[in-house]
Structures are given as structure tokens and as C-alpha cells.
Scaffold this active site. Structure first.
Site, PDB file in Angstrom:
ATOM      1  N   GLY A  18       0.729  -1.803  -0.183  1.00 29.80           N
ATOM      2  CA  GLY A  18      -0.014  -0.248   0.053  1.00 29.80           C
ATOM      3  C   GLY A  18       0.818   1.087   0.146  1.00 29.80           C
ATOM      4  N   SER A  19       0.449   2.064   0.850  1.00 27.62           N
ATOM      5  CA  SER A  19       0.985   3.358   0.527  1.00 27.62           C
ATOM      6  C   SER A  19       2.495   3.672   1.547  1.00 27.62           C
ATOM      7  CB  SER A  19       0.214   4.609   0.788  1.00 27.62           C
ATOM      8  OG  SER A  19      -0.721   4.669   0.423  1.00 27.62           O
ATOM      9  N   THR A  20       2.510   2.836   1.653  1.00 27.03           N
ATOM     10  CA  THR A  20       4.320   2.589   2.287  1.00 27.03           C
ATOM     11  C   THR A  20       5.332   2.589   0.907  1.00 27.03           C
ATOM     12  OG1 THR A  20       4.357   0.172   2.889  1.00 27.03           O
ATOM     13  CG2 THR A  20       3.914   1.829   4.974  1.00 27.03           C
ATOM     14  N   ASN A  21       4.937   2.279  -0.047  1.00 28.90           N
ATOM     15  CA  ASN A  21       5.937   2.256  -1.086  1.00 28.90           C
ATOM     16  C   ASN A  21       5.904   3.348  -1.877  1.00 28.90           C
ATOM     17  OD1 ASN A  21       6.884  -0.577  -2.841  1.00 28.90           O
ATOM     18  ND2 ASN A  21       5.706   0.799  -4.315  1.00 28.90           N
ATOM     19  N   SER A  33      -1.563  11.074   1.582  1.00 31.12           N
ATOM     20  CA  SER A  33      -1.309  10.028   0.671  1.00 31.12           C
ATOM     21  C   SER A  33      -2.497   9.436  -0.915  1.00 31.12           C
ATOM     22  CB  SER A  33      -1.663   8.840   1.876  1.00 31.12           C
ATOM     23  OG  SER A  33      -1.005   7.132   1.562  1.00 31.12           O
TER      24      SER A  33
END
Length: 577
Positions: free
Chosen positions: A292-295, A348
Site C-alpha cells: 500500500g501507501s508505504t510503497n 497519501s
């Protein structure tokens, strides 16, 4: 008539000749056995009397980075009995005594004593020497005790699935016990002794002895206290959120050493036989999920490193974007908005991230993902570490060319994602994760493990730019506000991804995560918190960020890391500022 009798001398002579012939055969055989073949029979007799006894080696210990014991070996006894020598009338009495002292069922012991057609029955292994001595003093018939060792785990479930356990044969069956088995196990010795028919050693006979070589100790990079704090925090949040599982990793930015690797639920090593097989797995290193958004930091790194965008680049961002045959939505509905790339990361925005990724292209994004370690199994000897899934960019579907930018369509482990943020925090230099601090040599001296391999992934300037963006993500306008620690500058990113359920064969539920580092301007520690399939809420900023805050706060206090005293530099967050 005169009766004539036979000549007795003739009969005697014939008898003597026959006896001489028979005796000569015996004499020849005797000469052959005691003279010509004496050594052969002597060797056969010795072989009958000679028995080889194994002398077990003592298994090495596993300790934390400060030498606190996590797995130790202590002396024990293995008890066996000859059932044929236990009188039938006293069998019930001895069965009751043995069962009570050994903690076994009386029915099981009675069944073993009833097998009188055998001369050996193992009653118990890993028996405390005091208990064994008590039973020998009670004169249990035909009871024998052999010296052995047993494995103990003083900390119970602390880092249970990471440490692993030892099976009945003395070999490691999981975790560090298995991966470091050749170091820990040592080499058994042996002793050859002569025994009589009763199994007792014959006095004054020769003995051949090969001494055992004891195993060496393994010191981990894990800090016991920080590991405890990580386990407590993630276990509580898993329970509160109704998640299937959770994981926390704490890593030293400069060395890549893993300070804590916690899973929830965790394996109790002192009762591993009763635990489900699923709990044997070190999920923090082996469970694969879409990040997810940590990427998005990798997309940002690819775009900034290529010079395609800067943190201040302004995008006109709608709340949805068409990608091949799909329309992809932003994190929340909004009108077309002027948004800096820094703001896009802080809030994000999926759409703005896709717009930045298109400036780099699929090949450029793929190469950056690969450089950060996606699709490759991490080194460093972490048990169960998996490679995740990174399809080649030429195999990406039309929509996947967009979703990969914000962490859907690729799969990683918690360890891999922690390593990504270690690289950013370390000025763009990736250090191979380390779990073993060192081992002892044959003389018991500590030998440090070699440092992890270092690889530059992005420039120091790019890493600094991304760090300022991640600080904004933990600010008041970011999605990671609950990760903020008073007095410290924190950089990090939330992640909320659709979760693929292999059992159902479809997406079901969410993976909530947060990963960041502190102090942001002089990074020392990276902390990742992740929950799988939570039921009470699902956003990373809501569920994982508080775990990050708890663990990071404890870790920086435990390591006496002071605040830097500096303020975050003024940056342009919104367009038009």
C-alpha cells in the site's frame, strides 16, 4: 560242544583306534580354535562384549545482544528400564511411583512395564537430575539413567518464532535453532566399553573414548527489553482491532541490525508441541503482503532521482484517474486540487502518485523497486525470510502500471519494507539486515559477525528530500499524525492496502501499516508496525501508527537517544504558499 569266544584284544584295539580318531578330530579342532584361529574368536568375543555409548555434546546458548539468555542447555537424564526384571506383583506400585515423579500418566508407565518380552523401555527424556537420583535411590528394579541435556527457554514466548525450538533428536526445527544448528549443535563423542550379559561394565577392561565437542554460542542483535515492548504493543493492538495477526520490526539505521522482531500471536517455546504449526513461522520475515501507501516512497525516490519531479512540483490532482480499462480513485473524494508532490505524499494521494510515476515510466519504477530489494530474499540469515513478488514490468497489466506506484500489485515482507526505510534514513545507502551479532569460537571467545553489505540505492540529496516529505506525513496535515512523538522529529508513512486472501482466492480485508524513523534529522532507529485483516478499523494511521509511537518511544528511551533539539526546516507543503 566247546564255545569259542572272540578275541577281546581285537575288540579293544578297534575301540582304541576309533577313540583315537575321534579325539584327534577334537584335538585338531582345539588346535585350530586356540591356536590358528584364536585371534578371530577372541575378536568375536570382544565384539560381543563391546558396546558403544554416545556422549552427547552440550548445545550452545542463544542470547540477546547484551548476553541475556534466550535459549540455554542444562544437564538432564534419560531414564529407561528392563521390564523383564520388574516383578509382576510389584509392577503397579512402581508404575505409580514412576508416573508421579516423572509427570506421566500411570496407564502409560504400566503399559511399558508390562512389555516383558523386551529388555528395554524408555520411560522419559529431559528428566531433572534430582528426580532421576531420587528414583535411583528408591531402588526401582532395573532402572538406568543416562546423562543427557535438555533445552530451556527462560523468556518463554519472547521472540519465540524467531528463536525456534529443538526436537527430540537434538536438532533445531525452526527459527535460529535451525538456521544456526551447525554452530549450536557441536559434535557428539563416543565411548566403547566391555559389558557382561547383565549389561554391567566389566571391571579392569579397556575403554576407548572420543570426547564430545560442545556447541558454540550465538549472540543475536535483538535487544531483550525492546523486543518485549514490541511484543506487548502489537499483541495489545491485534486484540483490540480484532486482527488476524501483527508484526513489529525495529532496525538500527546505521548497521541494519534487527533490534526487535515481534509477532502476534507469538510462539511459547516451552510449550511448542501444543501450539499450532502456523505459529512456528516467523511472519515478520515470511508473510507476504501488498504494502500500500508505504510503497510511495519508492515512487518518490524514482521520480526525484530521475529529476522528473521535486517535492515542490505542483500537480493538478482530480480524485480519480483512468488507467487502461479501470478508473482508480484517490484516498478520499475531492475537487481538482493544486497539490505539491510533498503534500501528495503527506496526504497519501494515489492519483498524484500515479501522475509522478508516469513521468518515470514502468521500467524506471521497476528498476527502483528492484534496487530497494523487492523480489529478492534479504540476506543476513533471518529465519524464514521470503523474497516477495515483483513481476517484471513487461508483464504488468494496464492497471498494474498505475497501482504498483501506490503499493498494489507487488508483494513484500515486513522485513523488506523496513529495509526500504532504513535505506532512506541512512542517506540512500542500504545495509543488508543483520540478525546475528556474532558467535563464540572453540575457546569461548566472542567473534563479531561481519558487517552487512552496503549498497547505494539513491543519492544522499534524494534521501534528504524524501525525509522532509515523510516528516510532513507525520505533521498535522499528514495521515500519520498519531505517530508523532513529543520532543522528537519523526518521519514516516502510513499504509492501508487491500489484502489478498490465498484461502479465499480473492481480496478480502486490509493490511494496515506504518513505518518510519527517528530522530528525522539524525536517524537512529526504524520501526515498522503492521496488522493483518483488522476488523475494528482498517487505516494504517489509525491502527499501526500508535504502535509505532509506543515502540519507538520505548526504544529511544532504552537506548538513551536524545532529541536533536532542531526544528523541521520550513517547507512548502501546499501549492501557492
Amino acid at each position: 560242544m566247546v564255545l569259542r569266544l572272540g578275541n577281546p584284544r581285537r575288540r579293544i584295539n578297534i575301540g582304541l583306534i576309533g577313540m583315537t580318531f575321534i579325539l584327534s578330530i577334537f584335538a585338531g579342532r582345539l588346535v585350530q580354535m586356540q591356536g590358528l584361529d584364536s585371534k578371530v574368536y577372541e575378536a568375536a568375543a570382544v565384539d560381543q562384549r563391546l558396546h558403544t555409548e554416545e556422549i552427547p555434546a552440550k548445545r550452545g546458548s542463544i542470547t540477546d545482544v547484551n548476553g541475556h539468555a534466550l535459549a540455554v542447555t542444562v544437564e538432564a537424564r534419560e531414564l529407561s528400564i528392563d521390564p523383564s526384571k520388574v516383578p509382576a506383583e510389584s509392577r503397579a506400585k512402581w508404575a505409580a511411583i514412576l508416573a508421579q515423579q516423572l509427570g506421566k500418566s500411570q496407564e502409560d508407565i504400566t503399559a511399558k512395564l508390562a512389555r516383558t518380552n523386551t529388555r528395554y523401555q524408555r520411560l522419559a527424556t529431559d528428566v531433572d537430575p534430582v528426580v532421576a537420583s531420587r528414583l535411583l535411590q528408591a531402588r526401582v528394579p532395573a532402572l538406568t539413567a543416562e546423562k543427557t541435556y535438555r533445552r530451556l527457554y527462560p523468556a518463554g514466548d519472547l521472540a519465540g518464532s524467531l528463536i525456534g525450538f529443538v526436537g527430540d533428536e537434538g536438532d533445531g526445527l525452526g527459527g535460529m535453532e535451525q538456521t544456526q544448528n551447525s554452530v549450536l549443535a557441536g559434535r557428539d563423542g563416543e565411548q566403547r566399553v566391555e559389558t557382561g550379559r547383565d549389561g554391567l561394565r566389566i571391571p579392569m577392561t579397556s575403554t576407548q573414548r572420543t570426547p564430545p565437542v560442545n556447541g558454540r554460542d550465538v549472540r543475536l542483535t535483538v535487544d531483550r527489553d525492546i523486543q518485549w515492548a514490541a511484543q506487548e504493543s502489537i499483541a495489545e493492538q491485534v486484540k483490540k482491532s480484532g486482527a488476524d495477526s501483527g508484526a513489529v520490526i525495529v532496525m538500527d539505521v546505521r548497521t541494519g541490525q534487527i533490534v526487535a522482531m515481534a509477532n502476534a500471536p507469538e510462539l511459547d517455546l516451552n510449550n511448542w508441541r501444543k501450539a499450532p504449526a502456523a505459529s512456528y513461522i516467523n511472519k515478520a520475515a515470511s508473510d507476504v503482503f501488498e504494502p500500500g501507501s508505504t510503497n510511495k516512497v519508492i515512487t518518490a525516490a524514482a521520480a526525484i532521482e530521475a529529476g522528473a519531479v521535486s517535492p515542490d512540483t505542483v500537480f493538478q490532482v482530480p480524485d480519480q484517474i483512468k488507467c487502461a480499462d479501470r478508473v482508480l480513485n484517490d484516498a478520499h473524494t475531492h475537487k481538482v486540487e493544486s497539490m505539491t508532490f510533498r503534500q501528495a505524499v503527506a496526504e497519501s494521494s494515489n492519483v498524484a502518485t500515479i501522475m509522478a510515476a508516469r513521468k518515470v515510466g514502468s521500467e524506471g519504477l521497476y528498476n527502483m523497486l528492484k534496487a530497494f530489494g523487492f523480489g529478492s530474499r534479504p540476506g543476513g540469515g533471518v529465519p524464514g525470510a521470503e523474497a516477495g513478488l515483483l513481476p517484471h514490468y513487461q508483464d504488468w497489466s494496464g492497471s498494474q502500471q498505475c497501482t504498483v506506484a501506490y503499493g498494489q500489485g507487488v508483494s513484500v515482507t515486513a522485513l523488506q519494507m523496513t529495509s526500504v526505510y532504513q535505506t532512506i534514513a541512512n542517506g540512500g545507502v542500504k545495509v543488508e539486515p543483520q540478525i546475528v551479532a556474532g558467535t563464540t569460537d572453540e575457546n569461548g571467545r566472542f567473534v563479531p559477525a561481519p558487517a552487512g553489505k552496503q549498497t547505494r540505492v539513491v543519492s544522499e540529496e534524494t534521501a534528504k528530500e524524501i525525509t522532509t516529505m515523510l516528516e510532513s506525513a507525520v505533521g498535522e496535515e499528514g495521515t500519520g499524525e498519531l505517530a508523532a512523538i513529543p520532543g522528537y522529529r519523526v518521519a514516516g508513512k502510513t499504509g492501508t492496502a487491500n489484502r489478498y486472501d490465498a484461502k479465499l482466492g480473492r481480496y478480502d480485508g486490509y493490511t494496515a501499516s506504518f513505518v518510519g524513523f527517528a530522530p528525522a534529522d539524525q536517524p537512529r532507529l526504524v520501526v515498522l508496525a503492521m496488522l493483518q485483516n483488522p476488523k475494528n478499523g482498517h487505516f494504517g494511521g489509525q491502527l499501526a501508527a500508535p504502535v509505532f509511537k509506543d515502540v519507538m518511544t520505548f526504544a529511544i528511551k532504552s537506548r538513551k537517544i536524545p532529541p536533536t533539539g532542531s526544528d523541521a526546516p520550513p517547507v512548502r507543503t501546499r501549492a501557492g504558499q
